[in-house]
Design a protein around this motif. Sequence first.
Motif, short mmCIF file in Angstrom:
data_model
loop_
_atom_site.label_atom_id
_atom_site.label_comp_id
_atom_site.label_asym_id
_atom_site.label_seq_id
_atom_site.Cartn_x
_atom_site.Cartn_y
_atom_site.Cartn_z
N PHE A 144 -10.26 -7.96 2.73
CA PHE A 144 -11.05 -7.32 1.67
C PHE A 144 -12.50 -7.13 2.11
CE2 PHE A 144 -7.57 -7.95 -1.19
CZ PHE A 144 -7.80 -7.12 -2.28
N ASP A 145 -13.05 -8.15 2.74
CA ASP A 145 -14.43 -8.06 3.20
C ASP A 145 -14.60 -6.94 4.22
OD1 ASP A 145 -17.20 -9.41 3.39
OD2 ASP A 145 -16.54 -9.37 5.49
N TYR A 146 -13.64 -6.80 5.12
CA TYR A 146 -13.70 -5.74 6.13
C TYR A 146 -13.63 -4.36 5.48
CZ TYR A 146 -12.24 -2.66 9.90
OH TYR A 146 -12.13 -1.60 10.78
N ILE A 147 -12.69 -4.19 4.55
CA ILE A 147 -12.54 -2.88 3.89
C ILE A 147 -13.81 -2.50 3.14
CG2 ILE A 147 -11.33 -1.65 2.05
CD1 ILE A 147 -8.81 -3.24 2.82
N ILE A 148 -14.36 -3.44 2.40
CA ILE A 148 -15.47 -3.13 1.51
C ILE A 148 -16.81 -3.11 2.23
CG2 ILE A 148 -16.77 -4.02 -0.48
CD1 ILE A 148 -13.98 -5.04 -1.50
N ASN A 149 -17.06 -4.09 3.06
CA ASN A 149 -18.40 -4.22 3.66
C ASN A 149 -18.53 -3.57 5.03
OD1 ASN A 149 -19.47 -5.73 1.46
ND2 ASN A 149 -18.38 -7.53 2.21
N ASP A 150 -17.41 -3.36 5.76
CA ASP A 150 -17.49 -2.70 7.06
C ASP A 150 -17.10 -1.23 6.98
OD1 ASP A 150 -18.40 -4.91 8.56
OD2 ASP A 150 -16.40 -5.72 8.66
N LEU A 151 -15.96 -0.96 6.34
CA LEU A 151 -15.53 0.43 6.22
C LEU A 151 -16.33 1.20 5.17
CD1 LEU A 151 -11.63 0.00 6.44
CD2 LEU A 151 -13.27 0.48 8.28
N LYS A 152 -16.76 0.51 4.13
CA LYS A 152 -17.58 1.08 3.07
C LYS A 152 -17.01 2.39 2.50
CE LYS A 152 -21.83 -0.80 5.13
NZ LYS A 152 -21.95 -1.96 4.26
N PRO A 153 -15.77 2.40 2.05
CA PRO A 153 -15.21 3.63 1.49
C PRO A 153 -15.86 3.97 0.14
CG PRO A 153 -13.72 1.80 1.13
CD PRO A 153 -14.82 1.28 1.99
N LYS A 154 -15.92 5.27 -0.17
CA LYS A 154 -16.49 5.68 -1.45
C LYS A 154 -15.58 5.31 -2.61
CE LYS A 154 -19.10 9.54 0.53
NZ LYS A 154 -19.32 11.03 0.54
N LYS A 155 -14.28 5.31 -2.36
CA LYS A 155 -13.31 4.95 -3.37
C LYS A 155 -12.34 3.94 -2.78
CE LYS A 155 -9.61 6.86 -6.26
NZ LYS A 155 -8.80 8.06 -6.60
N ILE A 156 -11.96 2.95 -3.58
CA ILE A 156 -11.04 1.93 -3.09
C ILE A 156 -9.89 1.76 -4.08
CG2 ILE A 156 -10.73 -0.45 -2.33
CD1 ILE A 156 -13.68 -0.62 -1.81
N ALA A 157 -8.69 1.93 -3.59
CA ALA A 157 -7.48 1.63 -4.35
C ALA A 157 -6.49 1.01 -3.37
CB ALA A 157 -6.90 2.88 -4.98
N ILE A 158 -6.19 -0.26 -3.56
CA ILE A 158 -5.38 -1.01 -2.61
C ILE A 158 -3.97 -1.23 -3.16
CG2 ILE A 158 -5.07 -3.26 -1.48
CD1 ILE A 158 -8.10 -3.43 -1.21
N THR A 159 -2.97 -1.03 -2.29
CA THR A 159 -1.60 -1.41 -2.60
C THR A 159 -1.22 -2.59 -1.72
OG1 THR A 159 -0.88 0.78 -3.34
CG2 THR A 159 0.82 -0.73 -2.57
N PHE A 160 -0.70 -3.63 -2.35
CA PHE A 160 -0.31 -4.85 -1.64
C PHE A 160 1.21 -4.91 -1.58
CE2 PHE A 160 0.68 -9.47 -1.66
CZ PHE A 160 0.01 -9.84 -0.51
N VAL A 161 1.76 -4.91 -0.36
CA VAL A 161 3.21 -4.95 -0.15
C VAL A 161 3.60 -6.35 0.31
CG1 VAL A 161 5.15 -3.93 1.08
CG2 VAL A 161 3.17 -2.50 0.47
N TYR A 162 4.58 -6.95 -0.36
CA TYR A 162 4.92 -8.34 -0.07
C TYR A 162 6.40 -8.61 -0.34
CZ TYR A 162 5.03 -9.11 -5.13
OH TYR A 162 5.35 -9.06 -6.47
N ILE A 168 4.81 3.87 -3.90
CA ILE A 168 3.42 3.80 -3.46
C ILE A 168 2.75 5.15 -3.56
CG2 ILE A 168 1.91 3.37 -1.47
CD1 ILE A 168 3.98 1.24 -0.57
N LYS A 169 3.45 6.21 -3.16
CA LYS A 169 2.86 7.54 -3.15
C LYS A 169 2.63 8.09 -4.55
CE LYS A 169 4.39 9.05 1.44
NZ LYS A 169 5.15 10.04 2.23
N ARG A 170 3.27 7.52 -5.56
CA ARG A 170 3.02 7.98 -6.93
C ARG A 170 1.61 7.63 -7.38
NH1 ARG A 170 8.51 5.90 -7.93
NH2 ARG A 170 9.93 7.71 -8.10
N LYS A 171 1.08 6.55 -6.81
CA LYS A 171 -0.31 6.16 -7.08
C LYS A 171 -0.98 5.97 -5.72
CE LYS A 171 0.64 3.80 -11.45
NZ LYS A 171 0.53 2.50 -12.19
N PRO A 172 -1.37 7.07 -5.08
CA PRO A 172 -1.83 7.01 -3.69
C PRO A 172 -2.98 6.02 -3.48
CG PRO A 172 -1.54 9.27 -4.41
CD PRO A 172 -1.43 8.43 -5.64
N PRO A 173 -2.79 5.07 -2.60
CA PRO A 173 -3.87 4.12 -2.30
C PRO A 173 -4.78 4.65 -1.20
CG PRO A 173 -1.90 3.48 -1.13
CD PRO A 173 -1.54 4.73 -1.90
#
Length: 257
Positions: A170-188, A231-236
């Motif tokens: 999460f820290d890498y996505i938010i603080n390093d990549l700095k995307p304008k929009k964030i929507a995460i899908t978690f697969v488990y 997943i593609k119905r709500k594109p992350p």
Amino acid sequence: MKKRTSLVNFQRISICVLVTIIVFGITANGYPGEVRGVTDTMIKVGGILDQTGPSAGDIALPITEALRIYTMHINDSGGILGRKVKFIVEDDRYSIPAGIAAFKKLLFKDMVLALVGPVSVGETKALFGQIDKLKVPTITGGPDESVVYPVKKYIFLPTNVYLDQIGVIFDYIINDLKPKKIAITFVYPDVESGKGGLVATKKWATYFNVDLNTEVLNLGALDATSQVMNIKRKPPTHIIIHHGSAGAALLLRDWIQ
């Protein structure tokens, strides 16, 4: 690359911890005959590791191979305190009943000093009582907070817990990549380890105020078409795959088809 690095670190740290346990286990008592799994010439160590189940190929088998190779290296170098190490592996098939059976065989028949495994969170938790009762130093591969907190005397974890691992992502996505929009899908996978990862992911999603969707992809699955469609119905913008490399490859294969 991250998956491979984590696995290598797990192998290396497990081996170092195991050797430390053996040395202190022997030297804590001046009479080898009184220590389970230790004779004048041999030290017996058990492994509860998936050899034929869903976590075998990309997790448990490489760990097993590394432990066997290092055991050979130790023995070729003279052993530990003059004793050869005998590493005995039992296949738990990544299931709680088989894990319990493997534990009983290794402790009551083989009389091992210490254990490596299980790599399953559920199996580890199911064995808590017996591990503590029989005082079995155990290096587990189930990095969930519930495995180590509250602290348990005989449980050793050679890697960070899921909360820390997923927090780094999460820290890498938010603080390093700095995307304008964030929507995460978690697969488990719908097992204890997957549920533990889900709890950690929800905590970080709440902390960072991130939109989170989830999708279940079970261990041993052969097709991920329906998961991809969901997943593609709500594109992350980002997908976190809390799975072995086989599960990740399956999802990516069906994603690009």
